[in-house]
Scaffold this motif. Structure first.
Motif, PDB file in Angstrom:
ATOM      1  N   MET A  39      47.290  35.969  32.296  1.00 33.28           N
ATOM      2  CA  MET A  39      46.039  36.136  32.948  1.00 33.28           C
ATOM      3  C   MET A  39      45.122  37.117  32.354  1.00 33.28           C
ATOM      4  O   MET A  39      45.176  38.027  31.259  1.00 33.28           O
ATOM      5  N   SER A  40      44.113  36.415  31.726  1.00 35.77           N
ATOM      6  CA  SER A  40      43.168  37.030  31.009  1.00 35.77           C
ATOM      7  C   SER A  40      42.192  37.846  31.705  1.00 35.77           C
ATOM      8  O   SER A  40      41.939  37.679  33.144  1.00 35.77           O
ATOM      9  N   GLU A  41      41.562  38.975  31.269  1.00 37.46           N
ATOM     10  CA  GLU A  41      41.033  40.019  31.871  1.00 37.46           C
ATOM     11  C   GLU A  41      39.695  39.449  32.226  1.00 37.46           C
ATOM     12  O   GLU A  41      39.123  39.652  33.221  1.00 37.46           O
ATOM     13  N   SER A  42      39.057  38.669  31.365  1.00 38.93           N
ATOM     14  CA  SER A  42      37.840  37.945  31.651  1.00 38.93           C
ATOM     15  C   SER A  42      37.820  37.057  32.775  1.00 38.93           C
ATOM     16  O   SER A  42      36.683  37.192  33.523  1.00 38.93           O
ATOM     17  N   ALA A  43      39.001  36.327  33.126  1.00 43.17           N
ATOM     18  CA  ALA A  43      39.083  35.383  34.072  1.00 43.17           C
ATOM     19  C   ALA A  43      39.030  36.338  35.415  1.00 43.17           C
ATOM     20  O   ALA A  43      38.608  35.888  36.603  1.00 43.17           O
ATOM     21  N   VAL A  44      39.703  37.375  35.506  1.00 42.25           N
ATOM     22  CA  VAL A  44      40.039  38.338  36.430  1.00 42.25           C
ATOM     23  C   VAL A  44      38.565  38.768  36.994  1.00 42.25           C
ATOM     24  O   VAL A  44      38.116  38.751  37.980  1.00 42.25           O
ATOM     25  N   GLN A  45      37.756  39.222  35.739  1.00 43.38           N
ATOM     26  CA  GLN A  45      36.453  39.666  36.174  1.00 43.38           C
ATOM     27  C   GLN A  45      35.574  38.709  36.555  1.00 43.38           C
ATOM     28  O   GLN A  45      34.801  38.907  37.674  1.00 43.38           O
ATOM     29  N   LYS A  46      35.389  37.518  36.474  1.00 46.27           N
ATOM     30  CA  LYS A  46      34.876  36.482  36.697  1.00 46.27           C
ATOM     31  C   LYS A  46      35.173  36.188  38.249  1.00 46.27           C
ATOM     32  O   LYS A  46      34.235  36.007  38.984  1.00 46.27           O
ATOM     33  N   ALA A 104      38.202  39.659  51.018  1.00 44.52           N
ATOM     34  CA  ALA A 104      38.551  41.164  50.619  1.00 44.52           C
ATOM     35  C   ALA A 104      39.924  41.261  50.385  1.00 44.52           C
ATOM     36  O   ALA A 104      40.214  42.203  49.302  1.00 44.52           O
ATOM     37  N   GLN A 105      40.697  40.597  50.796  1.00 47.91           N
ATOM     38  CA  GLN A 105      42.105  40.619  50.287  1.00 47.91           C
ATOM     39  C   GLN A 105      42.440  40.113  48.879  1.00 47.91           C
ATOM     40  O   GLN A 105      42.878  40.758  47.991  1.00 47.91           O
ATOM     41  N   MET A 106      41.589  39.170  48.781  1.00 45.75           N
ATOM     42  CA  MET A 106      41.457  38.669  47.401  1.00 45.75           C
ATOM     43  C   MET A 106      41.072  39.682  46.315  1.00 45.75           C
ATOM     44  O   MET A 106      41.435  39.727  45.127  1.00 45.75           O
ATOM     45  N   ALA A 146      48.426  44.136  40.107  1.00 51.01           N
ATOM     46  CA  ALA A 146      49.689  43.404  40.749  1.00 51.01           C
ATOM     47  C   ALA A 146      49.072  42.333  41.298  1.00 51.01           C
ATOM     48  O   ALA A 146      49.431  41.826  42.672  1.00 51.01           O
ATOM     49  N   LEU A 147      48.287  41.269  40.503  1.00 40.27           N
ATOM     50  CA  LEU A 147      47.809  40.173  41.160  1.00 40.27           C
ATOM     51  C   LEU A 147      49.239  39.317  41.457  1.00 40.27           C
ATOM     52  O   LEU A 147      49.938  39.006  40.335  1.00 40.27           O
ATOM     53  N   PRO A 148      49.582  38.804  42.686  1.00 38.51           N
ATOM     54  CA  PRO A 148      50.772  37.827  42.844  1.00 38.51           C
ATOM     55  C   PRO A 148      50.805  36.821  42.102  1.00 38.51           C
ATOM     56  O   PRO A 148      49.569  36.304  41.524  1.00 38.51           O
ATOM     57  N   PRO A 149      51.960  36.089  41.785  1.00 34.79           N
ATOM     58  CA  PRO A 149      51.876  35.011  41.185  1.00 34.79           C
ATOM     59  C   PRO A 149      51.140  33.919  41.788  1.00 34.79           C
ATOM     60  O   PRO A 149      51.081  33.910  42.977  1.00 34.79           O
ATOM     61  N   LYS A 150      50.744  32.962  40.917  1.00 40.48           N
ATOM     62  CA  LYS A 150      49.657  31.691  41.438  1.00 40.48           C
ATOM     63  C   LYS A 150      50.477  31.187  42.940  1.00 40.48           C
ATOM     64  O   LYS A 150      49.544  31.259  43.780  1.00 40.48           O
ATOM     65  N   PRO A 151      51.458  30.960  43.010  1.00 36.27           N
ATOM     66  CA  PRO A 151      51.886  30.245  44.126  1.00 36.27           C
ATOM     67  C   PRO A 151      52.047  31.042  45.487  1.00 36.27           C
ATOM     68  O   PRO A 151      52.111  30.546  46.544  1.00 36.27           O
ATOM     69  N   GLU A 156      37.233  31.175  45.498  1.00 35.33           N
ATOM     70  CA  GLU A 156      38.619  30.924  45.667  1.00 35.33           C
ATOM     71  C   GLU A 156      39.117  30.279  44.443  1.00 35.33           C
ATOM     72  O   GLU A 156      40.310  30.597  43.907  1.00 35.33           O
ATOM     73  N   ARG A 157      38.369  29.364  43.616  1.00 35.93           N
ATOM     74  CA  ARG A 157      38.645  28.647  42.908  1.00 35.93           C
ATOM     75  C   ARG A 157      39.085  29.489  41.597  1.00 35.93           C
ATOM     76  O   ARG A 157      40.286  29.569  41.105  1.00 35.93           O
ATOM     77  N   LEU A 158      38.253  30.426  41.392  1.00 30.10           N
ATOM     78  CA  LEU A 158      38.469  31.396  40.379  1.00 30.10           C
ATOM     79  C   LEU A 158      39.670  32.424  40.437  1.00 30.10           C
ATOM     80  O   LEU A 158      40.346  32.785  39.553  1.00 30.10           O
ATOM     81  N   TYR A 159      39.596  32.691  41.596  1.00 32.34           N
ATOM     82  CA  TYR A 159      40.855  33.600  42.158  1.00 32.34           C
ATOM     83  C   TYR A 159      42.051  32.816  41.743  1.00 32.34           C
ATOM     84  O   TYR A 159      43.150  33.484  41.381  1.00 32.34           O
ATOM     85  N   LEU A 160      42.418  31.742  42.338  1.00 32.93           N
ATOM     86  CA  LEU A 160      43.447  30.813  41.941  1.00 32.93           C
ATOM     87  C   LEU A 160      43.674  30.623  40.699  1.00 32.93           C
ATOM     88  O   LEU A 160      44.824  30.449  40.183  1.00 32.93           O
ATOM     89  N   GLN A 161      42.747  30.609  39.629  1.00 37.53           N
ATOM     90  CA  GLN A 161      42.890  30.376  38.515  1.00 37.53           C
ATOM     91  C   GLN A 161      43.287  31.722  37.580  1.00 37.53           C
ATOM     92  O   GLN A 161      43.666  31.645  36.357  1.00 37.53           O
ATOM     93  N   ALA A 162      42.874  32.748  38.075  1.00 34.63           N
ATOM     94  CA  ALA A 162      42.948  34.050  37.313  1.00 34.63           C
ATOM     95  C   ALA A 162      44.299  34.465  36.706  1.00 34.63           C
ATOM     96  O   ALA A 162      45.312  34.020  37.381  1.00 34.63           O
TER      97      ALA A 162
END
Length: 97
Positions: A1-8, A48-50, A58-63, A91-97
């Motif tokens: 997981m890239s930090e920039s993806a999480v920030q976006k 808000a949960q996202m 501790a970002l959960p695994p994608k599934p 939602e799309r960016l969260y699921l890809q982070a």
């Protein structure tokens, strides 16, 4: 997981939360454009949960991530609304982070 993806993803989620808050204010004034206050509150809770997950280490695994907001919007909201686009992007960016 890239930090920039999480920030976006976090930035997009914060924009979507702000948009939800604005729409809830419009509903309170009797000028709501989309959805209902109840549905907006539910979507806001998921966003808000996202955001909390994105802020934590501790970002959960994608599934196992929060999902379903996009389906609600696709099923019942106008496609050309800017709020819908903000939420779907978050939602799309969260699921890809």
């Amino acid at each position: 997981m890239s930090e920039s993806a999480v920030q976006k993803a976090l930035a997009a989620t914060e924009q979507a939360l702000s948009g939800i808050d604005e729409e809830m204010e419009r509903h309170a004034a009797g000028h709501g454009r989309v959805s209902s206050p109840r549905q907006l509150t539910s979507i806001r809770d998921q966003l808000a949960q996202m955001a909390l997950q994105l802020l934590s280490s501790a970002l959960p695994p994608k599934p196992q991530r929060v999902r379903g907001v996009g389906r609600v919007i696709a099923d019942s909201w106008p496609y050309d609304g800017p709020l819908a686009a903000l939420i779907l992007d978050a939602e799309r960016l969260y699921l890809q982070a």
